[in-house]
Design a protein around this motif. Structure first.
Motif, PDB file in Angstrom:
ATOM      1  N   THR A  59      48.277  43.154  43.417  1.00  0.00           N
ATOM      2  CA  THR A  59      46.926  43.270  43.973  1.00  0.00           C
ATOM      3  C   THR A  59      46.090  44.316  43.288  1.00  0.00           C
ATOM      4  N   PRO A  62      51.979  48.320  48.909  1.00  0.00           N
ATOM      5  CA  PRO A  62      50.599  48.601  49.285  1.00  0.00           C
ATOM      6  C   PRO A  62      50.461  49.768  50.262  1.00  0.00           C
ATOM      7  N   VAL A 108      50.506  47.626  42.039  1.00  0.00           N
ATOM      8  CA  VAL A 108      50.663  47.473  43.489  1.00  0.00           C
ATOM      9  C   VAL A 108      50.990  46.013  43.775  1.00  0.00           C
ATOM     10  N   ASP A 134      47.203  50.846  48.533  1.00  0.00           N
ATOM     11  CA  ASP A 134      46.218  49.787  48.693  1.00  0.00           C
ATOM     12  C   ASP A 134      44.788  50.320  48.632  1.00  0.00           C
ATOM     13  N   ASP A 156      52.177  43.273  46.743  1.00  0.00           N
ATOM     14  CA  ASP A 156      52.203  43.146  48.208  1.00  0.00           C
ATOM     15  C   ASP A 156      53.453  42.429  48.698  1.00  0.00           C
TER      16      ASP A 156
END
Lengths: 258, 215, 399
Positions: free
Chosen positions: C305, C276, C297, C321, C299
């Motif tokens: 995410t 992220p 992505v 992110d 985390d």
């Protein structure tokens, strides 16, 4: 929880009402009582000759009314003692062949005129109160018997299956499922019987059974319209009152939820 | 004497009274049917009117025969008139109630379809509703017949016609000769008549009910 | 009550059971031998008149067998007094069979009352059961059956059947009279209940979809209650034993089979991953090194995410992110292929991440994955048909 939105909605709404409208039916007895009061006041206000005085004295009228009620009650109780157990017995498996026979006999019996039955008993045995009661009973058995049988037979077979399926004995199913569900129909039959009783009790007068029929007959024999009307109206009012009472009993004793 | 002797000796009288009783019932029935069906037709579409009609007929029905007879004797005197009036009034309830029930019981969808294809109200009544309600109406007439049959016997008390005469003459001769036989012949006569009428009704039902709705 | 995770049911053995109504003519149940394992839902499936309901009613002796033996647990059904036997078996029928003149609470209390339990215990049990079947206690206790909807009535029916905590539950087309939505809802409820209680359930239906949905094992029956096939749903779909069974399943068995394969069993694809906090430069590096113009992505907890694409980061700055389009749909590994396909169809992308129990990334699945799976299925079916044809041609016994 896992109840659907729709189910949850209906759950929070008030359930459909089980209350039956009782207030309207209270009017009937009130009207009837008023009618009687009006009639009797009118009668008392008239100038009466001797015969009329004899037949229209209030104590006399009440006595006759009471005799009429006695006839009706005695007959009805006897009918219930005979018709209800017999009706239940005829719906059991063993009575499969007996029941149509009994019903046919009862139907033929009902075709016979009430006055005929009453007079028959009187001529065959003796006149009087108890002969009248027996004759009334014989005549009044059919509606109660038939309704008891029909009432039990119309119980949804799926419910009887459910009852046996969860382990009720045959007697248990009869007591807890069949009879309670048959009550409205059975009581309807009792109501018809009651009305029949009141009507036929009037005929008891022909065999010295007493009752309000005496007043009616006195009016006809003596050609006094006032007596005739009084007797007839009293019988009519009594019949309507008892019919209303029967309706009330049916409502009161019918299980909730039906 | 026993029953068969009694019957034989009074054959003509019994047959006469038998036919008289039958004719009385028949005529009263016809009048009650016409009136009852008419009232039913006039009120079935309006629930208030319908329950009023049924209720009134019900009240009349509940009034015992002797009482009604007594009330009618006052204006009408003795004889045929109060008897016939009483019988017609009694016969009304089952017919009115069943006419209303029968007509109301015809599926609304059918009436809708009929008017959708252009039938007039009268035609719908005649061609759709009445034929479908007929079995129920006929059942009502049948019940009426049974009822009036029995009540007709009381008519003799008001000096009316019919087999009631046998019963009452038996009553008046109570304890004497032939009393029991008289009463029995009266009763049997009425029962036989009732059975005959009932059988006729079954036949009428068979022939007049369309095969499509015959149960 | 119980928070048993082990089953409370007992096995049922039907040994050469026959029910003959008239001496001539076919038997309603013809020499049936069947073993119903404890704690499982066994579905008796067949057309009307094949004898499935009769078979079920033989178990609780609402119908007595002409010959044969039925063992419930280790007792012969005939050893017990019939009413006593039935009080130990739950019985649910199509229209619920609730006694209309008794309240919901009284209905449920019937069997405990017959067994003479004390009032307080019965009352507590009624409340427990209402909660168990998903009905609010305060609201439904005092209601009458006619104040309930069809689905609610059937819930009460099930509650009543469970009242005496039987080890066996007999259900005769219990959801047949309900609308499809309520039916599915109640099927789910039944499965949930079964997870908690583990009863031995004999379930009669003529609905193949219902059978596939809830059955641990399905017995497809023919006239005379003859078993055409008795196996798990997946087995029946993959290897129907005869043309009769095939006909019964109808078309769409391949599609249905998608319901029985888990995503976890399928070979998942893999994509490039970025953290992220990775900046644009790192992202570009990762994407260039991969086969696809995008990366996932993931985390610190290994949860997917968002997606970053090479177009999406063009001329922009920030961390992964900030730049990623957030992921709205993931597919759990224990989902069926059918659910995966639905997820794929409704997702915003062609590729959807597959996650494990707490959301950790496992791989990705795409329509292509499903396609491959279907192709494999077709292949296997072709082989099976071929095998049958060869067997028949040999004139010997086929599969």
């Amino acid at each position: 929880m896992s109840v659907t939105a729709a189910e949850a909605r209906t759950a929070t709404e008030t359930p459909p009402s089980l209350v039956r409208r009782n207030w309207k039916s209270a009017i009937t007895p009130v009207v009837l009582v008023l009618l009687v009061v009006a009639l009797l006041s009118f009668v008392r206000s008239q100038k009466l000759d001797t015969i009329e005085q004899n037949n229209l004295a209030l104590p006399y009228i009440f006595q006759k009314t009471w005799e009429h009620v006695e006839l009706t009650l005695a007959g009805t109780i006897l009918v219930l003692i005979i018709a209800l157990p017999l009706g239940v017995a005829l719906t059991r498996k063993g009575a499969r062949y007996a029941s149509p026979v009994v019903l046919i006999l009862a139907n033929i019996g009902q075709a016979a005129p009430a006055v005929g039955i009453i007079v028959l008993f009187a001529v065959a045995y003796q006149i009087g109160f108890w002969t009248a009661v027996v004759a009334l009973t014989v005549y009044g058995v059919l509606p109660s018997l038939r309704n008891t049988m029909v009432g039990i037979q119309q119980v949804d077979p799926a419910l009887i299956d459910a009852g046996r399926g969860i382990g009720m004995s045959a007697g248990g199913v009869l007591a807890k499922v069949e009879l309670p569900l048959a009550v409205p129909v059975i009581l309807g039959g009792v109501r018809t019987t009651l009305v029949l009783m009141v009507g036929n009790a009037a005929i008891a007068t022909f065999i010295n059974g007493g009752g309000l029929g005496d007043i009616v007959v006195a009016g006809i024999n003596n050609q006094r319209p006032l007596i005739l009307i009084t007797g007839s109206v009293m019988i009519a009012v009594l019949a309507l009152l008892i019919d209303w009472l029967g309706g009330l009993l049916t409502q009161v004793f019918s299980p909730r939820g039906l | 004497m026993n029953l068969s002797e009694y019957i034989q000796s009074r054959q003509e009288l019994l047959i006469f009274e038998f036919l008289q009783h039958a004719s009385m019932i028949f005529q009263c029935l016809v009048v009650a049917t016409i009136l009852g069906v008419a009232i039913g037709i006039a009120t079935y579409r309006n629930p208030t009117l319908a329950s009023f009609a049924t209720g009134t007929a019900g009240v009349i029905f509940t009034i015992p025969a002797l009482a009604l007879l007594g009330l009618l004797i006052v204006p009408l005197g003795l004889g045929v008139a109060p008897t016939v009036t009483a019988l017609v009034l009694y016969g009304l309830l089952p017919i009115v109630r069943n006419t209303i029930l029968g007509l109301q019981g015809v599926d609304r969808v059918l009436v809708d379809a009929a008017s959708g294809i252009g039938m007039s109200r009268a035609r719908i009544l005649l061609r759709v509703e009445l034929p479908m309600a007929w079995p129920v109406i006929l059942a009502g007439i049948r019940v009426s017949t049974q009822l009036t049959m029995g009540i007709g016997a009381i008519a003799a008390y008001a000096s009316g016609p019919g087999l009631g005469d046998q019963i009452f003459s038996g009553l008046s001769r109570i304890g004497g000769a032939g009393a029991l036989q008289a009463v029995l012949s009266g009763i049997i006569g009425v029962v036989v008549l009732a059975l005959i009428f009932d059988a006729v009704f079954v036949l009428i039902g068979r022939f007049t009910t369309s095969r499509g709705i015959r149960v | 009550m119980s928070d048993t995770s082990t089953h409370t049911g007992v096995p049922i053995e039907l040994e050469n059971v026959t029910k003959q109504y008239t001496s001539a003519g076919l038997a309603a149940v013809d020499d049936l031998t069947m073993s119903i394992p404890a704690g499982k839902i066994v579905v008796l499936l067949g057309p009307s008149g094949c004898g499935k309901t009769t078979t079920m009613r033989l178990i609780n002796r609402l119908i007595e067998p002409t010959s044969g033996r039925i063992m419930i647990g280790d007792t012969d059904a005939r050893a017990q007094e019939p009413n006593e036997l039935r009080r130990g078996i739950g019985y649910v029928i199509q229209q619920a069979g609730l006694f209309p003149h008794m309240t919901v609470a009284t209905n449920i209390a019937q069997v405990p009352q017959m067994r003479r339990c004390d009032k307080q215990r019965i009352s507590t049990r009624v409340d427990e059961l209402l909660e168990l079947v998903g009905l609010d206690v305060a609201q439904f206790r005092g209601r009458y059956p006619r104040q309930l909807s069809g689905g609610q009535q059937q819930r009460v029916g099930v509650a009543r059947a469970l009242a005496a905590d039987p080890s066996v539950l007999l259900m005769d087309e219990p959801f047949g009279a309900l609308d499809p939505i309520t039916r599915e809802r109640l099927q789910d409820e039944l499965l949930r209940l079964q997870e908690e209680l583990g009863k031995t359930i004999v379930f009669v239906t003529h609905d193949i979809d219902e059978a596939l949905r809830i059955g641990d094992k399905i017995a497809i029956l023919n006239k005379g209650s003859k078993i055409a096939q008795y196996a798990s749903p997946a087995e029946i779909l993959a290897n129907p034993a005869s043309e009769y069974v095939e006909q019964f399943i109808g078309s769409g068995s391949a599609m249905r089979l998608l319901n029985f394969s888990k995503v976890a069993d399928v070979e998942l694809g893999q994509v490039a991953q970025v953290g992220p906090d990775d900046d644009v430069a790192r992202i570009r590096e990762t994407i260039d090194g991969a086969d696809t113009p995008y990366a996932l992505v993931v985390d610190g907890d290994r949860r997917p995410t968002g997606w970053v694409t090479s177009d999406g980061i063009e001329g922009r700055t920030g961390t992964a992110d900030e730049l990623a389009t957030p992921i709205e749909t993931t597919i759990p590994a224990r989902a069926t292929l059918q659910e995966a396909m639905e997820g794929l169809l409704s997702a915003e992308n062609d590729v959807v991440p597959v996650t494990r129990g707490h959301g950790e990334y496992l791989g990705v699945v795409s329509l292509g994955t499903i396609q491959q799976e279907l192709a494999d299925l077709k292949e296997r079916q072709k082989e099976r048909r071929q095998h049958e044809r060869v067997g028949a041609a040999d004139g010997g016994d086929s599969a």
